[in-house]
Write an enzyme that holds these catalytic residues in place. Sequence first.
Site, PDB file in Angstrom:
ATOM      1  N   SER A 156     -45.834 -26.257  12.180  1.00 39.33           N
ATOM      2  CA  SER A 156     -45.856 -25.056  13.167  1.00 39.33           C
ATOM      3  C   SER A 156     -46.461 -25.950  14.121  1.00 39.33           C
ATOM      4  O   SER A 156     -46.932 -26.022  14.031  1.00 39.33           O
ATOM      5  CB  SER A 156     -46.382 -23.767  12.527  1.00 39.33           C
ATOM      6  OG  SER A 156     -45.861 -22.621  13.324  1.00 39.33           O
ATOM      7  N   TYR A 186     -52.415 -18.029   8.218  1.00 39.25           N
ATOM      8  CA  TYR A 186     -51.536 -19.025   7.602  1.00 39.25           C
ATOM      9  C   TYR A 186     -51.466 -20.556   9.342  1.00 39.25           C
ATOM     10  O   TYR A 186     -50.902 -21.448   8.377  1.00 39.25           O
ATOM     11  CB  TYR A 186     -50.400 -18.126   8.438  1.00 39.25           C
ATOM     12  CG  TYR A 186     -48.616 -18.799   8.823  1.00 39.25           C
ATOM     13  CD1 TYR A 186     -48.016 -19.244   7.350  1.00 39.25           C
ATOM     14  CD2 TYR A 186     -48.862 -19.094  10.612  1.00 39.25           C
ATOM     15  CE1 TYR A 186     -46.810 -19.631   8.164  1.00 39.25           C
ATOM     16  CE2 TYR A 186     -47.613 -19.886  10.559  1.00 39.25           C
ATOM     17  CZ  TYR A 186     -46.672 -20.093   9.498  1.00 39.25           C
ATOM     18  OH  TYR A 186     -45.837 -21.093   8.998  1.00 39.25           O
ATOM     19  N   LYS A 197     -51.312 -24.503   7.126  1.00 40.19           N
ATOM     20  CA  LYS A 197     -50.712 -25.571   7.749  1.00 40.19           C
ATOM     21  C   LYS A 197     -51.339 -26.699   8.403  1.00 40.19           C
ATOM     22  O   LYS A 197     -51.009 -27.442   8.573  1.00 40.19           O
ATOM     23  CB  LYS A 197     -49.743 -25.537   9.494  1.00 40.19           C
ATOM     24  CG  LYS A 197     -48.878 -23.974   9.079  1.00 40.19           C
ATOM     25  CD  LYS A 197     -47.430 -24.971   7.799  1.00 40.19           C
ATOM     26  CE  LYS A 197     -46.160 -23.882   7.053  1.00 40.19           C
ATOM     27  NZ  LYS A 197     -45.368 -24.253   6.649  1.00 40.19           N
TER      28      LYS A 197
HETATM   29  P1  NAD Z   1     -38.447 -17.934   4.798  1.00 43.91           P
HETATM   30  O1  NAD Z   1     -39.417 -17.107   4.360  1.00 43.91           O
HETATM   31  O2  NAD Z   1     -37.098 -17.616   5.169  1.00 43.91           O
HETATM   32  O3  NAD Z   1     -38.216 -18.945   3.686  1.00 43.91           O
HETATM   33  C1  NAD Z   1     -39.345 -19.604   2.824  1.00 43.91           C
HETATM   34  C2  NAD Z   1     -38.327 -19.549   1.636  1.00 43.91           C
HETATM   35  O4  NAD Z   1     -39.871 -19.831   0.259  1.00 43.91           O
HETATM   36  C3  NAD Z   1     -38.404 -18.725   1.293  1.00 43.91           C
HETATM   37  O5  NAD Z   1     -36.874 -17.709   0.346  1.00 43.91           O
HETATM   38  C4  NAD Z   1     -39.244 -17.556  -0.251  1.00 43.91           C
HETATM   39  O6  NAD Z   1     -38.740 -17.126  -0.893  1.00 43.91           O
HETATM   40  C5  NAD Z   1     -39.339 -19.483  -0.763  1.00 43.91           C
HETATM   41  N1  NAD Z   1     -41.091 -19.439  -1.277  1.00 43.91           N
HETATM   42  C6  NAD Z   1     -41.954 -18.997  -0.898  1.00 43.91           C
HETATM   43  N2  NAD Z   1     -43.295 -19.400  -1.233  1.00 43.91           N
HETATM   44  C7  NAD Z   1     -42.774 -19.864  -2.335  1.00 43.91           C
HETATM   45  C8  NAD Z   1     -42.731 -20.817  -3.208  1.00 43.91           C
HETATM   46  N3  NAD Z   1     -44.360 -20.699  -4.541  1.00 43.91           N
HETATM   47  N4  NAD Z   1     -42.368 -21.416  -4.314  1.00 43.91           N
HETATM   48  C9  NAD Z   1     -41.085 -20.942  -3.908  1.00 43.91           C
HETATM   49  N5  NAD Z   1     -39.874 -20.913  -3.720  1.00 43.91           N
HETATM   50  C10 NAD Z   1     -41.095 -20.220  -2.142  1.00 43.91           C
HETATM   51  O7  NAD Z   1     -38.998 -18.836   6.172  1.00 43.91           O
HETATM   52  P2  NAD Z   1     -38.624 -20.063   6.804  1.00 43.91           P
HETATM   53  O8  NAD Z   1     -38.378 -19.060   8.378  1.00 43.91           O
HETATM   54  O9  NAD Z   1     -37.372 -20.457   5.935  1.00 43.91           O
HETATM   55  O10 NAD Z   1     -39.629 -21.026   7.140  1.00 43.91           O
HETATM   56  C11 NAD Z   1     -39.440 -21.819   6.322  1.00 43.91           C
HETATM   57  C12 NAD Z   1     -40.836 -22.745   6.488  1.00 43.91           C
HETATM   58  O11 NAD Z   1     -41.011 -23.446   8.120  1.00 43.91           O
HETATM   59  C13 NAD Z   1     -42.048 -22.451   5.954  1.00 43.91           C
HETATM   60  O12 NAD Z   1     -43.159 -23.015   5.274  1.00 43.91           O
HETATM   61  C14 NAD Z   1     -42.506 -21.650   7.314  1.00 43.91           C
HETATM   62  O13 NAD Z   1     -43.834 -21.838   7.067  1.00 43.91           O
HETATM   63  C15 NAD Z   1     -41.931 -22.710   8.619  1.00 43.91           C
HETATM   64  N6  NAD Z   1     -41.781 -22.139  10.405  1.00 43.91           N
HETATM   65  C16 NAD Z   1     -41.790 -21.339   9.991  1.00 43.91           C
HETATM   66  C17 NAD Z   1     -41.285 -20.759  10.954  1.00 43.91           C
HETATM   67  C18 NAD Z   1     -40.038 -19.445  11.504  1.00 43.91           C
HETATM   68  O14 NAD Z   1     -40.602 -19.089  12.495  1.00 43.91           O
HETATM   69  N7  NAD Z   1     -39.396 -19.171  10.931  1.00 43.91           N
HETATM   70  C19 NAD Z   1     -42.047 -21.618  12.469  1.00 43.91           C
HETATM   71  C20 NAD Z   1     -42.841 -22.469  11.874  1.00 43.91           C
HETATM   72  C21 NAD Z   1     -42.517 -22.558  10.721  1.00 43.91           C
HETATM   73  C1  WQD Z   2     -42.238 -14.095  20.567  1.00 38.39           C
HETATM   74  C2  WQD Z   2     -42.480 -13.340  21.349  1.00 38.39           C
HETATM   75  C3  WQD Z   2     -44.265 -12.238  20.809  1.00 38.39           C
HETATM   76  C4  WQD Z   2     -42.727  -9.143  18.671  1.00 38.39           C
HETATM   77  C5  WQD Z   2     -44.903 -16.592  14.965  1.00 38.39           C
HETATM   78  C6  WQD Z   2     -45.378 -17.290  15.313  1.00 38.39           C
HETATM   79  C7  WQD Z   2     -45.630 -18.854  15.138  1.00 38.39           C
HETATM   80  C8  WQD Z   2     -44.352 -19.251  14.162  1.00 38.39           C
HETATM   81  C9  WQD Z   2     -43.389 -18.783  15.158  1.00 38.39           C
HETATM   82  C10 WQD Z   2     -44.161 -19.968  12.024  1.00 38.39           C
HETATM   83  C11 WQD Z   2     -44.427 -13.074  21.928  1.00 38.39           C
HETATM   84  C12 WQD Z   2     -43.267 -11.156  21.819  1.00 38.39           C
HETATM   85  C13 WQD Z   2     -42.719  -9.714  19.535  1.00 38.39           C
HETATM   86  C14 WQD Z   2     -41.930  -7.819  18.766  1.00 38.39           C
HETATM   87  C15 WQD Z   2     -43.085  -8.756  21.417  1.00 38.39           C
HETATM   88  N1  WQD Z   2     -44.152 -18.551  13.185  1.00 38.39           N
HETATM   89  N2  WQD Z   2     -42.984  -9.876  20.999  1.00 38.39           N
HETATM   90  N3  WQD Z   2     -42.264  -7.495  20.306  1.00 38.39           N
HETATM   91  O1  WQD Z   2     -46.060 -15.262  18.202  1.00 38.39           O
HETATM   92  O2  WQD Z   2     -44.419 -16.755  18.710  1.00 38.39           O
HETATM   93  O3  WQD Z   2     -45.140 -16.803  17.084  1.00 38.39           O
HETATM   94  O4  WQD Z   2     -43.914 -17.137  14.590  1.00 38.39           O
HETATM   95  O5  WQD Z   2     -44.945 -20.954  11.749  1.00 38.39           O
HETATM   96  O6  WQD Z   2     -46.328 -19.438  13.651  1.00 38.39           O
HETATM   97  O7  WQD Z   2     -47.407 -16.713  15.257  1.00 38.39           O
HETATM   98  O8  WQD Z   2     -43.443 -15.173  17.712  1.00 38.39           O
HETATM   99  O9  WQD Z   2     -41.123 -13.808  17.724  1.00 38.39           O
HETATM  100  O10 WQD Z   2     -43.463 -13.239  16.923  1.00 38.39           O
HETATM  101  O11 WQD Z   2     -43.367 -13.717  19.497  1.00 38.39           O
HETATM  102  O12 WQD Z   2     -43.421  -8.896  22.048  1.00 38.39           O
HETATM  103  O13 WQD Z   2     -41.751  -7.237  18.525  1.00 38.39           O
HETATM  104  O14 WQD Z   2     -42.204 -12.349  21.799  1.00 38.39           O
HETATM  105  O15 WQD Z   2     -45.458 -11.154  21.615  1.00 38.39           O
HETATM  106  O16 WQD Z   2     -44.557 -13.377  23.317  1.00 38.39           O
HETATM  107  P1  WQD Z   2     -44.235 -16.206  18.365  1.00 38.39           P
HETATM  108  P2  WQD Z   2     -42.968 -14.030  17.511  1.00 38.39           P
END
Ligand code: NAD
Ligand code: WQD
Length: 337
Positions: free
Chosen positions: A126, A150, A154
Amino acid sequence: MTRSILVTGATGYIGSHTCVCLLEAGWRVIGIDNLCNSSPRVLSHIARITDRELPFQVLDVRDHVNLCRLLQREEVSAVIHFAGLKAVGTSVSQPLNYFDNNIAGTLTLLRALHQHGVRKLVFSSSATVYGEPKHVPITEDAPLSATNPYGRTKLIIEQCLADLRQSDPEWRIATLRYFNPAGAHETGLLGEDPRDTPNNLMPYIAQVAVGRRKCLTIFGNDYPTPDGTGVRDYIHVMDLARGHLASLERLFNKPDSFTVNLGTGQGVSVLEAVAAFEAACEKKIPVRFSGRRPGDVASCYASPESARELLGWRAEKQLADMCADHWRWQRNHPNGY
Ligand code: NAD
Ligand code: WQD
């Protein structure tokens, strides 16, 4: 036996869209998920889109015994590891759950893969590993730090993967640093379905648009950005899914590991995102301003150059596509799956 790709977190938001991409590209895919943050109904939606079944098992990546059984039974040639917890706020109040699920879960998975001779892995990292970026756009060699538990999970996993590669050059590992995933599958059959109040901007706006929430609170309008609101790099979830496909192909074709940003390279403010969503749903999104959210940075967007050079990948979809697709999904499924 046909080579299979094991996808952990297969029923989650990014996992489900990536499964569609893999199936459509002709890969044999096996999905696992413990369903702690997703619904098994996703599977029938994937089948409807692709006209193919996704073999699936409810399995926790911390369950070493059953992971080994699966790896004994199936010819897995690579793993895409999405499974994990991702709510920044909850990670602050429940760090042990995050360390256990994300770090211990990944280590258990890696040990099982090691035992069964699987040496190709795509890992969901991430942009959070950049902490408070000093410069934008962010390149992969920028300093890394964690600002919450979190993010620490990562960062620690990235470091473990680097050590693993060092110990055994047979490992080929793609570390993908996603920026802000948004949007949904264009059919409106798959999308993001947060269990609790959404933390992320796009799902929150979508729930306001569909009438589940009254008003979007914008966290801060005094940032040093053009309109004072936070700037981020929103990337369409299907572009992200294609990035996994390109990474997998590279792992099979080139004997090296790599770390790349997956983002568009475009910074978008909260107010711009709201305006784009309003255009897509043809409704006014009520907003109110509050103070900054602790831990937020002013501006965070990717340099996508490495992904272009190494993978021949670039994001193709625009903010308007993300909003239109997100809205189609939300309108079709006002209460989720
Ligand atoms: P999500 O929660 O929709 O998907 C994650 C899935 O993993 C879920 O279906 C959950 O049930 C499953 N899970 C959690 N713990 C588990 C375990 N111990 N064993 C098996 N399954 C498990 O999230 P997502 O948005 O699809 O994210 C996928 C990956 O990408 C995550 O690792 C997340 O940290 C990373 N990521 C997400 C974002 C984002 O903003 N969505 C950004 C950067 C990185
Ligand atoms: C985006 C912008 C908020 C919600 C997070 C995690 C990051 C990654 C992606 C997993 C910011 C603003 C948001 C709201 C708002 N996840 N905001 N009102 O913070 O960039 O990243 O998700 O890896 O680790 O930190 O994403 O969508 O939460 O926010 O004003 O109700 O929207 O302040 O500027 P962020 P976000």
